[in-house]
Design an enzyme around this catalytic site. Sequence first.
Site, PDB file in Angstrom:
ATOM      1  N   CYS A  86      13.010  15.865  -1.841  1.00 33.79           N
ATOM      2  CA  CYS A  86      11.739  16.595  -1.850  1.00 33.79           C
ATOM      3  C   CYS A  86      11.525  17.586  -0.714  1.00 33.79           C
ATOM      4  CB  CYS A  86      10.578  15.604  -1.842  1.00 33.79           C
ATOM      5  SG  CYS A  86      10.529  14.468  -3.232  1.00 33.79           S
ATOM      6  N   LYS A  92       1.374  18.586  -4.745  1.00 33.52           N
ATOM      7  CA  LYS A  92       2.058  17.902  -3.645  1.00 33.52           C
ATOM      8  C   LYS A  92       2.697  18.903  -2.683  1.00 33.52           C
ATOM      9  CE  LYS A  92       6.335  15.319  -2.976  1.00 33.52           C
ATOM     10  NZ  LYS A  92       7.390  14.518  -3.592  1.00 33.52           N
ATOM     11  N   HIS A 140       4.240  18.132   1.015  1.00 35.51           N
ATOM     12  CA  HIS A 140       5.409  17.463   1.583  1.00 35.51           C
ATOM     13  C   HIS A 140       6.191  18.297   2.597  1.00 35.51           C
ATOM     14  CE1 HIS A 140       8.006  13.719   0.490  1.00 35.51           C
ATOM     15  NE2 HIS A 140       7.636  13.754   1.752  1.00 35.51           N
ATOM     16  N   SER A 157       4.514  12.548  -1.260  1.00 30.88           N
ATOM     17  CA  SER A 157       4.662  11.812  -2.524  1.00 30.88           C
ATOM     18  C   SER A 157       3.620  10.705  -2.633  1.00 30.88           C
ATOM     19  CB  SER A 157       6.065  11.194  -2.615  1.00 30.88           C
ATOM     20  OG  SER A 157       7.058  12.188  -2.491  1.00 30.88           O
ATOM     21  N   ASN A 194      14.202  18.472  -7.599  1.00 26.23           N
ATOM     22  CA  ASN A 194      15.542  17.874  -7.501  1.00 26.23           C
ATOM     23  C   ASN A 194      15.774  17.052  -8.758  1.00 26.23           C
ATOM     24  OD1 ASN A 194      13.789  16.114  -5.095  1.00 26.23           O
ATOM     25  ND2 ASN A 194      14.494  14.988  -6.891  1.00 26.23           N
TER      26      ASN A 194
END
Length: 474
Positions: A81, A139, A141, A164, A302
């Site tokens: 991530c 999100k 991150h 997450s 990913n």
Amino acid sequence: MSLNLKSSVLPILVIAALSGLFAQPVRAADRKPNFVVIFTDDQGYGDLSCFGGNHVSTPRIDQMAAEGSRLTSFYVAAPVCTPSRAALMTGCYPKRIDMATGSHFGVLLAGDRKGLNPDEITIAEVLKTAGYKTGMFGKWHLGDQPQFLPTKQGFDEYFGIPYSHDIHPFHPRQNHYKFPPLPLLNNDAVIEMEPNADLLTKRITERAVSFIERNKDDPFFLYLPHPIPHAPLHVSPPFMKGVPDDVVAKLKEEDGKIDYRTRDNLFRQAIAEIDWSVGQILDTLAAHGLDENTLVLFTSDNGPPKNTLFASPGPLRGNKGTTFEGGMREPTVVRWPGKIPAGKPNDELMTTMDLLPTFAKLAGAMIPTDRVIDGKDIWPTLIGEAPTPHEAFFYHGGNQLRAVRSGKWKLHTRNGKPAQLYDLEKDIGEKTNVIDSNPEVVQRLVQHLKTFAKDIADNSRPAAFVEHPKPLSK
């Protein structure tokens, strides 16, 4: 390092432009195009119907592909991530900007002292120099400390979670991690603790729709990074229809705990809600006459985790966390009616790092020239007028350079030495190692690796760190 925060990116970029740090902008059309990037979490190459997935149904994304193009060799710059998202935001390999890992883990965690350096110039900041409104819903991150939040990195609006949704007290290894409660932010403010994860996809979609409606008269950049289908899977009540009774019964027994394995059974429903979300975005664009002036790109951060029940890398080898194709080649669809040829798959190598320079060109924005940007302008490639601009593409696992692709050839290394060679045109699944019969290819790819490693060593930039970080709370 000490932080040198940008109080406002626009004055800095204007000063930089006047001092020659930026390339001259390309002249844009009278009305600048809008850009929408929809970025899912842990979705595999095989997890769309239009990429061969029979275990999911994605009619709106399939329609988007029919009206646009499937990008079948589209890569993220990392198989997890945080570094993947850093590359999208900056147009750079994560190792170049010291974002290949978190402080003590492969990704950033709650209350991490590390974050994307505010001195980096993000895709949102580049587009703001050209008069764009910028919004992010989902999100992030890339750092949860106040100095690292999206509103400090070029976004006018932000609504979502800082990392997450499993970085939470219900995590199976909570005794080890000791995660705090999950915060939900509106801009810089925590507005809720422990938001209902079943409603995240719905709520961020509603905010994205509102953003389009409120900015329909201005050029805009909308970034919609969904927290799903990262485990544990959640869907809103309308999408629970058709879930088997035994699964529903088990979920009712959770009682404050999260049953990851049972929730894996919601995969089809989770993808269906993401497909619904894409439809909401496309319908809103059409309703406001923005359809033919908006580039929409759908991809994932990913590949899928290894031990899920349904998420699939399709024909690719490997999963999340690996530098095989299944970890970094993503199911990608791009649509811009009248500009991108409809219904034609495109197998040229492209990456998320290319979005920053490509959008900048299309917007007539300034591109920083005081730093290395790894992304390339892929607009001629997207419209079928040129091959990939990448002579080589590099795969990292954390800070380790592990593979390189050039043309159809991909070389994996082990302990820094050539180990596996694959012809991706004939062997997309990386099954037949042909290293022994292609010494000249191996030699050429090894040279690419050496040149690139030296370039990273000579032209890298630090992440940022804060002292005494604290988890976000209301």
